[in-house]
Design an enzyme around this catalytic site. Structure first.
Site, PDB file in Angstrom:
ATOM      1  N   ARG A  21       0.837  -1.200   0.000  1.00 42.18           N
ATOM      2  CA  ARG A  21       0.000   0.000   0.000  1.00 42.18           C
ATOM      3  C   ARG A  21       0.881   1.263   0.000  1.00 42.18           C
ATOM      4  O   ARG A  21       0.582   2.258  -0.633  1.00 42.18           O
ATOM      5  CB  ARG A  21      -0.855  -0.051   1.276  1.00 42.18           C
ATOM      6  CG  ARG A  21      -1.624   1.189   1.598  1.00 42.18           C
ATOM      7  CD  ARG A  21      -2.903   1.251   0.850  1.00 42.18           C
ATOM      8  NE  ARG A  21      -3.712   2.393   1.243  1.00 42.18           N
ATOM      9  CZ  ARG A  21      -4.693   2.871   0.510  1.00 42.18           C
ATOM     10  NH1 ARG A  21      -5.004   2.304  -0.633  1.00 42.18           N
ATOM     11  NH2 ARG A  21      -5.388   3.902   0.921  1.00 42.18           N
ATOM     12  N   ASP A  52      -2.910  -4.660   2.449  1.00 33.08           N
ATOM     13  CA  ASP A  52      -3.880  -5.610   2.982  1.00 33.08           C
ATOM     14  C   ASP A  52      -5.209  -5.481   2.261  1.00 33.08           C
ATOM     15  O   ASP A  52      -5.702  -4.371   2.038  1.00 33.08           O
ATOM     16  CB  ASP A  52      -4.120  -5.318   4.466  1.00 33.08           C
ATOM     17  CG  ASP A  52      -3.146  -6.070   5.337  1.00 33.08           C
ATOM     18  OD1 ASP A  52      -2.475  -6.977   4.808  1.00 33.08           O
ATOM     19  OD2 ASP A  52      -3.069  -5.754   6.525  1.00 33.08           O
ATOM     20  N   ASP A 103      -5.424  -0.772  13.708  1.00 38.30           N
ATOM     21  CA  ASP A 103      -4.557  -1.944  13.498  1.00 38.30           C
ATOM     22  C   ASP A 103      -4.441  -2.816  14.744  1.00 38.30           C
ATOM     23  O   ASP A 103      -3.802  -3.874  14.701  1.00 38.30           O
ATOM     24  CB  ASP A 103      -3.158  -1.494  13.041  1.00 38.30           C
ATOM     25  CG  ASP A 103      -3.208  -0.864  11.657  1.00 38.30           C
ATOM     26  OD1 ASP A 103      -4.258  -0.971  10.985  1.00 38.30           O
ATOM     27  OD2 ASP A 103      -2.202  -0.247  11.246  1.00 38.30           O
ATOM     28  N   MET A 126     -13.256   1.059  10.371  1.00 32.95           N
ATOM     29  CA  MET A 126     -12.543   1.508   9.193  1.00 32.95           C
ATOM     30  C   MET A 126     -12.638   0.551   8.004  1.00 32.95           C
ATOM     31  O   MET A 126     -13.009   0.951   6.904  1.00 32.95           O
ATOM     32  CB  MET A 126     -11.098   1.673   9.608  1.00 32.95           C
ATOM     33  CG  MET A 126     -10.316   2.468   8.660  1.00 32.95           C
ATOM     34  SD  MET A 126      -8.712   2.701   9.352  1.00 32.95           S
ATOM     35  CE  MET A 126      -7.844   2.838   7.845  1.00 32.95           C
TER      36      MET A 126
HETATM   37  C1  LIG Z   1       1.054   2.065   5.452  1.00 34.11           C
HETATM   38  C2  LIG Z   1       0.150   2.630   6.499  1.00 34.11           C
HETATM   39  O1  LIG Z   1       0.479   3.583   7.182  1.00 34.11           O
HETATM   40  N1  LIG Z   1      -1.010   1.994   6.687  1.00 34.11           N
HETATM   41  C3  LIG Z   1      -1.918   2.439   7.714  1.00 34.11           C
HETATM   42  C4  LIG Z   1      -2.672   3.667   7.222  1.00 34.11           C
HETATM   43  O2  LIG Z   1      -3.380   3.308   6.042  1.00 34.11           O
HETATM   44  P1  LIG Z   1      -4.046   4.433   5.116  1.00 34.11           P
HETATM   45  O3  LIG Z   1      -3.273   5.701   5.194  1.00 34.11           O
HETATM   46  O4  LIG Z   1      -4.262   3.797   3.803  1.00 34.11           O
HETATM   47  O5  LIG Z   1      -5.436   4.632   5.834  1.00 34.11           O
HETATM   48  P2  LIG Z   1      -6.297   5.974   5.930  1.00 34.11           P
HETATM   49  O6  LIG Z   1      -5.875   6.767   7.124  1.00 34.11           O
HETATM   50  O7  LIG Z   1      -6.329   6.650   4.621  1.00 34.11           O
HETATM   51  O8  LIG Z   1      -7.714   5.331   6.278  1.00 34.11           O
HETATM   52  C5  LIG Z   1      -8.950   5.762   5.822  1.00 34.11           C
HETATM   53  C6  LIG Z   1      -9.798   6.474   6.865  1.00 34.11           C
HETATM   54  O9  LIG Z   1     -10.420   5.672   7.839  1.00 34.11           O
HETATM   55  C7  LIG Z   1     -10.830   6.510   8.917  1.00 34.11           C
HETATM   56  N2  LIG Z   1     -10.509   5.839  10.155  1.00 34.11           N
HETATM   57  C8  LIG Z   1      -9.224   5.753  10.560  1.00 34.11           C
HETATM   58  C9  LIG Z   1      -8.890   5.080  11.697  1.00 34.11           C
HETATM   59  C10 LIG Z   1      -9.933   4.477  12.384  1.00 34.11           C
HETATM   60  O10 LIG Z   1      -9.689   3.842  13.386  1.00 34.11           O
HETATM   61  N3  LIG Z   1     -11.216   4.573  11.970  1.00 34.11           N
HETATM   62  C11 LIG Z   1     -11.521   5.256  10.855  1.00 34.11           C
HETATM   63  O11 LIG Z   1     -12.686   5.319  10.483  1.00 34.11           O
HETATM   64  C12 LIG Z   1     -10.084   7.798   8.826  1.00 34.11           C
HETATM   65  O12 LIG Z   1     -10.994   8.820   8.532  1.00 34.11           O
HETATM   66  C13 LIG Z   1      -9.120   7.538   7.696  1.00 34.11           C
HETATM   67  O13 LIG Z   1      -8.916   8.664   6.953  1.00 34.11           O
HETATM   68  O14 LIG Z   1      -3.550   4.100   8.261  1.00 34.11           O
HETATM   69  C14 LIG Z   1      -4.552   3.143   8.646  1.00 34.11           C
HETATM   70  C15 LIG Z   1      -5.388   3.826   9.755  1.00 34.11           C
HETATM   71  O15 LIG Z   1      -4.630   4.066  10.879  1.00 34.11           O
HETATM   72  C16 LIG Z   1      -3.887   1.843   9.123  1.00 34.11           C
HETATM   73  O16 LIG Z   1      -4.883   0.870   9.330  1.00 34.11           O
HETATM   74  C17 LIG Z   1      -2.873   1.316   8.117  1.00 34.11           C
HETATM   75  O17 LIG Z   1      -2.094   0.295   8.710  1.00 34.11           O
HETATM   76  C1  LIG Z   2      -3.362  -2.399   7.192  1.00 33.40           C
HETATM   77  C2  LIG Z   2      -2.060  -2.419   7.451  1.00 33.40           C
HETATM   78  O1  LIG Z   2      -1.070  -2.211   6.546  1.00 33.40           O
HETATM   79  P1  LIG Z   2      -1.139  -1.580   5.057  1.00 33.40           P
HETATM   80  O2  LIG Z   2      -1.783  -0.238   5.185  1.00 33.40           O
HETATM   81  O3  LIG Z   2       0.305  -1.479   4.671  1.00 33.40           O
HETATM   82  O4  LIG Z   2      -1.920  -2.540   4.222  1.00 33.40           O
HETATM   83  C3  LIG Z   2      -1.561  -2.685   8.828  1.00 33.40           C
HETATM   84  O5  LIG Z   2      -0.385  -2.360   9.105  1.00 33.40           O
HETATM   85  O6  LIG Z   2      -2.314  -3.243   9.649  1.00 33.40           O
END
Ligand SMILES: CC(=O)N[C@H]1[C@@H](OP(=O)(O)OP(=O)(O)OC[C@H]2O[C@@H](n3ccc(=O)[nH]c3=O)[C@H](O)[C@@H]2O)O[C@H](CO)[C@@H](O)[C@@H]1O
Ligand SMILES: C=C(OP(=O)(O)O)C(=O)O
Length: 434
Positions: free
Chosen positions: A93, A117, A313, A335
């Site tokens: 990702r 993932d 996570d 999420m």
């Molecule tokens: C490589 C990396 O860094 N991956 C992490 C990153 O993915 P990644 O950056 O892809 O995830 P995003 O933060 O974009 O997730 C999408 C959205 O879900 C929402 N949201 C977020 C957290 C939550 O507990 N509930 C919720 O609803 C937020 O508004 C967020 O903007 O951030 C995620 C959220 O921490 C983690 O799961 C992933 O492991």
């Molecule tokens: C969802 C995860 O990783 P990634 O965003 O790299 O898929 C994670 O670390 O739990």
């Protein structure tokens, strides 16, 4: 293909040093593309996601080499390409984190779809909105082409959701864009903060680190730096749960206590008490895990949210721990649509879990688990299965462990050092997999 073969029932005890944060290392590696100078990173976790990110950076023309077990030196002066390798991009990702640095530094980034993932739909919109606000042009087919031939322009930008990686991309792009960029509704997870601290060492000035409004005073040239990646609070949470369910006594060294406040609070609700000893975290052995109900005896809930709320996570990890706690709790993963589907594997081991809808599961404990053959669909589900296997009776086999290796360094070796009976063996048995 390899699998883990685990004999459960041994308390995991001893001293454990957490690895560097996977989700910190990935953007920090991307940020090395922002300068011609050498960047030396230490406490880099030796995991397959990090390896893929290093290969991607090297493929663009940067010189990247491991100079110690967990130390990497990168010099990006030779970068000749702005097209990401498709095969490598699709492995992780975090390949999309190279978009911000490439766009800011070279005015172009050609991005194949990222991997990661498969736990539900994952939007890229907040990244694209940020690049657009900074003045980039976006062509979006299956691939994404970002261009800014005359450079980016500082802006005041409100993110539609506090996306972790989009905040990181915006920070990196803004750091190399002269002027002041304001990022509102920003994510503030420990890894976002760590990246921001690194960018400050490279020459940017950033106000509001740790909050949801950051102002980046960008410059037209960033320099090299040395940076130590912070400890992985998700790995620490995973080991707290492992000690808790096996009754082991664990000392977790050199943590950032601030990053553990919410994890400790929620795990205490599930019955696991911990103590800070300076920067070390002590998990006392032999704890009987009992869930605390909400005031008035109401059913408690564990729900995730953007930082400083409980990390998404760790929901699978909390769920695995709850199977061993007395009482019942709703785990609400807000999420990802598919992240809780792995719970049928824990049911197979004997856990009492009812899926209420794609985001919520009711866990009733404690249940004695017994060994079975299961497959790991994603990195955190894999760790949840390890937690279950290490407290189950008999032998558990976990297949598809490359998912676990994506994010946990030498996990079998480090678990064995704490007393676990776990072997990594060639997997010839996939036909019988659940
Ligand atoms: C490589 C990396 O860094 N991956 C992490 C990153 O993915 P990644 O950056 O892809 O995830 P995003 O933060 O974009 O997730 C999408 C959205 O879900 C929402 N949201 C977020 C957290 C939550 O507990 N509930 C919720 O609803 C937020 O508004 C967020 O903007 O951030 C995620 C959220 O921490 C983690 O799961 C992933 O492991
Ligand atoms: C969802 C995860 O990783 P990634 O965003 O790299 O898929 C994670 O670390 O739990």
């Amino acid at each position: 293909m390899e699998k883990f073969v685990i004999q459960g029932g041994v308390p995991l005890s001893g001293t454990f040093t957490p690895a560097g944060n996977k989700n910190g290392a990935l953007p920090i590696l991307a940020a090395t593309l922002l300068t011609d100078d050498e960047v030396v990173l230490s406490n880099v976790p030796r995991i397959s996601d990090v390896q893929a990110q290093i290969e991607l950076i090297a493929d663009l023309g940067a010189r990247a080499e491991w100079i110690g077990d967990n130390e990497v030196a990168i010099r990006a002066e030779g970068v000749a390409r702005t097209d990401l390798d498709r095969r490598l991009s699709e492995r992780i990702r975090a390949s999309f984190l190279l978009a911000g640095p490439l766009l800011a530094r070279y005015g172009r980034a050609h991005m194949p779809p990222p991997g990661g993932d498969v736990i539900g739909r994952r939007r890229l919109d907040p990244h694209l909105d940020a690049f657009k606000a900074l003045g980039a042009t976006i062509e979006h087919d299956r691939d994404i082409l970002l261009t800014a031939p005359r450079g980016l322009t500082a802006c005041d930008f409100l993110m539609d959701e506090p996306s972790v990686m989009a905040t990181e991309n915006a920070l990196m792009a803004a750091a190399l864009t002269p002027g002041s960029t304001v990022i509102r509704n920003a994510a503030s997870e420990p890894h976002v903060q760590d990246l921001a601290r690194m960018l400050v060492k490279m020459g940017a000035q950033i106000d509001g680190i740790g909050s949801n409004v950051m102002t980046v005073h960008g410059v037209d040239r960033l320099g090299g730096c040395e940076h130590r990646i912070g400890p992985d609070h998700i790995e620490i949470g995973s080991f707290m749960a492992l000690a808790g369910v096996t009754g082991g006594e664990l000392l977790i060294k050199d943590t950032y206590p601030e990053d553990l406040r919410m994890v400790r609070l929620i795990f205490a609700r599930l019955g696991l008490e911990t103590e800070l000893r300076g920067n070390d975290l002590f998990v006392p052995g032999g704890q009987k895990l009992v869930i605390t109900n909400d005031a008035g005896g109401y059913q408690p809930k564990v729900e995730d949210g953007p930082w400083p709320a409980f990390p998404a996570d760790l929901t699978s990890i909390a769920l695995a721990m709850a199977t061993q706690s007395e009482g019942s709790v709703i785990i609400h993963e807000k999420m990802f649509e598919n992240r809780l589907f792995f719970t049928d594997k824990l049911q197979l081991l004997g856990a009492a879990i009812t899926i209420c809808d794609p985001h919520r599961a009711l866990v009733v404990g404690p249940r004695r688990l017994r060994g079975e053959r299961v497959e790991s669909p994603d990195i955190r589900a894999g760790m949840a299965m390890l937690i279950a296997a290490l407290c189950a009776e008999g032998t558990t086999e976990i297949g598809n462990i490359r998912q676990i290796d994506r994010g946990y360094e030498r996990i079998d070796e480090r678990l064995r050092a704490l007393g676990a009976r776990i072997e990594r063996v060639e997997d010839g048995d996939r036909a019988h997999a659940h």
